[in-house]
Design an enzyme around this catalytic site. Structure first.
Site, mmCIF file in Angstrom:
data_model
loop_
_atom_site.group_PDB
_atom_site.id
_atom_site.type_symbol
_atom_site.label_atom_id
_atom_site.label_comp_id
_atom_site.label_asym_id
_atom_site.label_seq_id
_atom_site.Cartn_x
_atom_site.Cartn_y
_atom_site.Cartn_z
ATOM 1 N N PHE A 46 46.963 45.579 49.794
ATOM 2 C CA PHE A 46 47.234 45.939 48.391
ATOM 3 C C PHE A 46 46.043 46.725 47.854
ATOM 4 O O PHE A 46 44.904 46.270 47.951
ATOM 5 C CB PHE A 46 47.472 44.696 47.517
ATOM 6 C CG PHE A 46 47.915 45.074 46.129
ATOM 7 C CD1 PHE A 46 49.260 45.329 45.858
ATOM 8 C CD2 PHE A 46 46.986 45.225 45.113
ATOM 9 C CE1 PHE A 46 49.660 45.727 44.593
ATOM 10 C CE2 PHE A 46 47.386 45.617 43.833
ATOM 11 C CZ PHE A 46 48.730 45.862 43.589
ATOM 12 N N LYS A 84 37.738 44.097 39.116
ATOM 13 C CA LYS A 84 37.952 42.670 38.830
ATOM 14 C C LYS A 84 36.665 41.970 38.339
ATOM 15 O O LYS A 84 36.267 42.124 37.192
ATOM 16 C CB LYS A 84 38.551 41.976 40.045
ATOM 17 C CG LYS A 84 40.037 42.357 40.275
ATOM 18 C CD LYS A 84 40.633 41.483 41.349
ATOM 19 C CE LYS A 84 42.074 41.823 41.661
ATOM 20 N NZ LYS A 84 43.031 41.236 40.761
ATOM 21 N N ASP A 95 37.875 48.012 50.574
ATOM 22 C CA ASP A 95 38.369 47.697 49.234
ATOM 23 C C ASP A 95 37.925 46.269 48.929
ATOM 24 O O ASP A 95 38.516 45.304 49.402
ATOM 25 C CB ASP A 95 39.898 47.815 49.197
ATOM 26 C CG ASP A 95 40.483 47.420 47.842
ATOM 27 O OD1 ASP A 95 39.762 46.799 47.032
ATOM 28 O OD2 ASP A 95 41.670 47.711 47.596
HETATM 29 N N1 PLP Z 1 42.598 46.401 45.415
HETATM 30 C C1 PLP Z 1 42.737 45.083 45.622
HETATM 31 C C2 PLP Z 1 42.246 44.486 46.896
HETATM 32 C C3 PLP Z 1 43.331 44.273 44.648
HETATM 33 O O1 PLP Z 1 43.481 42.973 44.866
HETATM 34 C C4 PLP Z 1 43.788 44.889 43.462
HETATM 35 C C5 PLP Z 1 44.460 44.092 42.419
HETATM 36 O O2 PLP Z 1 44.929 43.003 42.632
HETATM 37 C C6 PLP Z 1 43.623 46.272 43.289
HETATM 38 C C7 PLP Z 1 43.019 46.991 44.287
HETATM 39 C C8 PLP Z 1 44.077 46.961 42.029
HETATM 40 O O3 PLP Z 1 43.204 46.642 40.998
HETATM 41 P P1 PLP Z 1 43.620 46.948 39.482
HETATM 42 O O4 PLP Z 1 44.748 46.038 39.156
HETATM 43 O O5 PLP Z 1 42.362 46.649 38.708
HETATM 44 O O6 PLP Z 1 43.988 48.387 39.423
#
Ligand code: PLP
Length: 403
Positions: A138, A252, A223
């Site tokens: 994700f 986050k 990520d």
């Molecule tokens: N990358 C990862 C690993 C995530 O868990 C998330 C959100 O859950 C995102 C990217 C996307 O982040 P945002 O919701 O702040 O755009």
């Protein structure tokens, strides 16, 4: 407004994109949140791994008040001290040399993808544009990041997707070796797949990816939007693997509750961006950066939050393993630090509902993985309380036959 009113008016005025629980929240303090009627909940969700210092921590409230009263926002056309202080503490405590600030995890990953393609084009010429991402990953909700997200359910009805992004199986070294080619600009991976069900990358897979990328002249992108900033007991999850990336994304927990994302890279890679190629109006403004600086500082204090996250996370993990040894329906305990998952052979949503009715907020991801991402300030007593409730649920003592 009452809970009922807030929920009714939300349904009336806000687009229907979230599978929300029937709960409105008005106040938070530490690991507790409260609904308008004053009911208290222990928060094992913390805004999905965001409220690292807990709700309304004195230090963050102070930082927000001070910075709001001094300088909240100016354009990135100018220089500000909070932004450079935050960049400096991140660089001094990571593999990276340079930082770009934005507002969310998706934006941080968009930045990483653009930076990776720019670097490949400048270093190797045209044709090296492909991004390899993992199945079950994700990465966000923008067009490039949802394309990179390796879960087809998110792709329905929004095509055409962004070209040049392909998926390979997670933790499969042979597949990675086979997939990488002279066209590969970068490989994008979460050290622990959070939304995908709290699945940790194998150490050997990470080592192999580093090697494969180096040989192919491709960048390795981590990520760490969910795993970064203390969540796993280290400042960044990559430290557990002893494999450093070329590019890393954060969001986050970095802002501790204010919207902030970041893309970090080595100097060599960062040079691919030149003025005008990327930007953000609000990204890294003085307000959010001054708050995030406090978050990172608190994590790095000796005997501070990082070490307590390790200890409390270990305690929590062991308690969850106890559940596994007691109950047939508990299949597996996964994760690291305070990013933990409990795989159950039951409907996770029902368990989430039952927990909420008894004053605990937990989350379920990937269908049957109960995910626990509390504030890093959670303590053993609160963990005991949750685990006691889970025992009662698994014993079938909490009403509904969910197992
Ligand atoms: N990358 C990862 C690993 C995530 O868990 C998330 C959100 O859950 C995102 C990217 C996307 O982040 P945002 O919701 O702040 O755009």
């Amino acid at each position: 407004m009452t809970s009922k009113e807030i929920i009714a008016e939300t349904n009336r005025y806000i687009m229907n994109t979230y599978v929300r629980q029937p709960l409105a929240l008005t106040r938070g303090e530490g690991c507790f949140v409260y609904d308008p009627e004053g009911c208290e909940y222990i928060d094992f969700v913390s805004g999905i791994a965001v409220d690292a210092l807990g709700h309304c921590s004195q230090e963050l409230v102070q930082a927000i008040n001070d910075q709001a009263a001094t300088l909240m926002h100016v354009s990135n056309l100018y220089y500000t001290e909070p932004q450079v202080q935050l960049a400096k503490i991140l660089v001094e405590n990571s593999f990276a040399d340079k930082v770009f600030f934005c507002n969310s995890g998706a934006e941080a990953n968009e930045t990483a993808i653009k930076l990776t393609r720019q670097y490949a084009e400048k270093t190797h010429g045209p044709g090296k544009f492909e991004i390899l991402a993992m199945e079950n990953s994700f990465h966000g909700r923008t067009m490039a990041t949802i394309t990179a997200t390796g879960q087809p359910k998110f792709h329905a009805g929004i095509g055409p997707l962004v070209p040049g992004i392909r998926h390979i199986p997670f933790n499969d070294i042979k597949a990675a070796e086979h997939a990488i080619s002279p066209k590969t600009a970068g490989v994008l991976i979460e050290p622990i797949q959070g939304e995908g069900g709290v699945i940790t990358a194998d150490q050997n897979f990470m080592l192999a990816l580093r090697d494969i990328c180096d040989r192919a002249g491709s960048l390795l992108i981590f990520d760490e939007v969910q795993t970064g900033v203390g969540r796993t007991g280290k400042l960044f999850a990559y430290e557990h693997f002893e494999v450093a990336p070329d590019v890393m994304t954060l969001a986050k927990g970095l802002g501790g509750g204010v919207p902030l994302g970041a893309c970090l890279s080595t100097e060599k890679v960062a040079q691919a961006f030149t003025p005008g190629m990327h930007g953000s109006t609000l990204g890294g403004n003085p307000l959010v950066c001054s708050v995030a600086y406090v978050v990172v500082e608190k994590l790095l204090e000796s005997n501070g939050l990082l070490s307590s996250c390790q200890e409390v996370g270990k305690y929590f993990f062991e308690k969850l393993c106890d559940l596994k040894s007691q109950f047939e329906c508990v299949k597996e305990v996964r994760g690291q630090g305070l990013l933990l998952g409990l795989v159950v052979s039951a409907n996770g949503i029902d368990i989430v509902d039952t927990c909420r009715k008894h004053g605990f907020l937990i989350n379920c991801t990937a269908g049957n993985v109960l995910r626990f991402v509390p504030p890093l300030t959670i303590n053993n007593r609160e963990i005991d309380q949750l685990c006691d409730l889970l025992v009662e649920i698994f014993r079938g003592e909490k009403g509904k036959a969910i197992l």
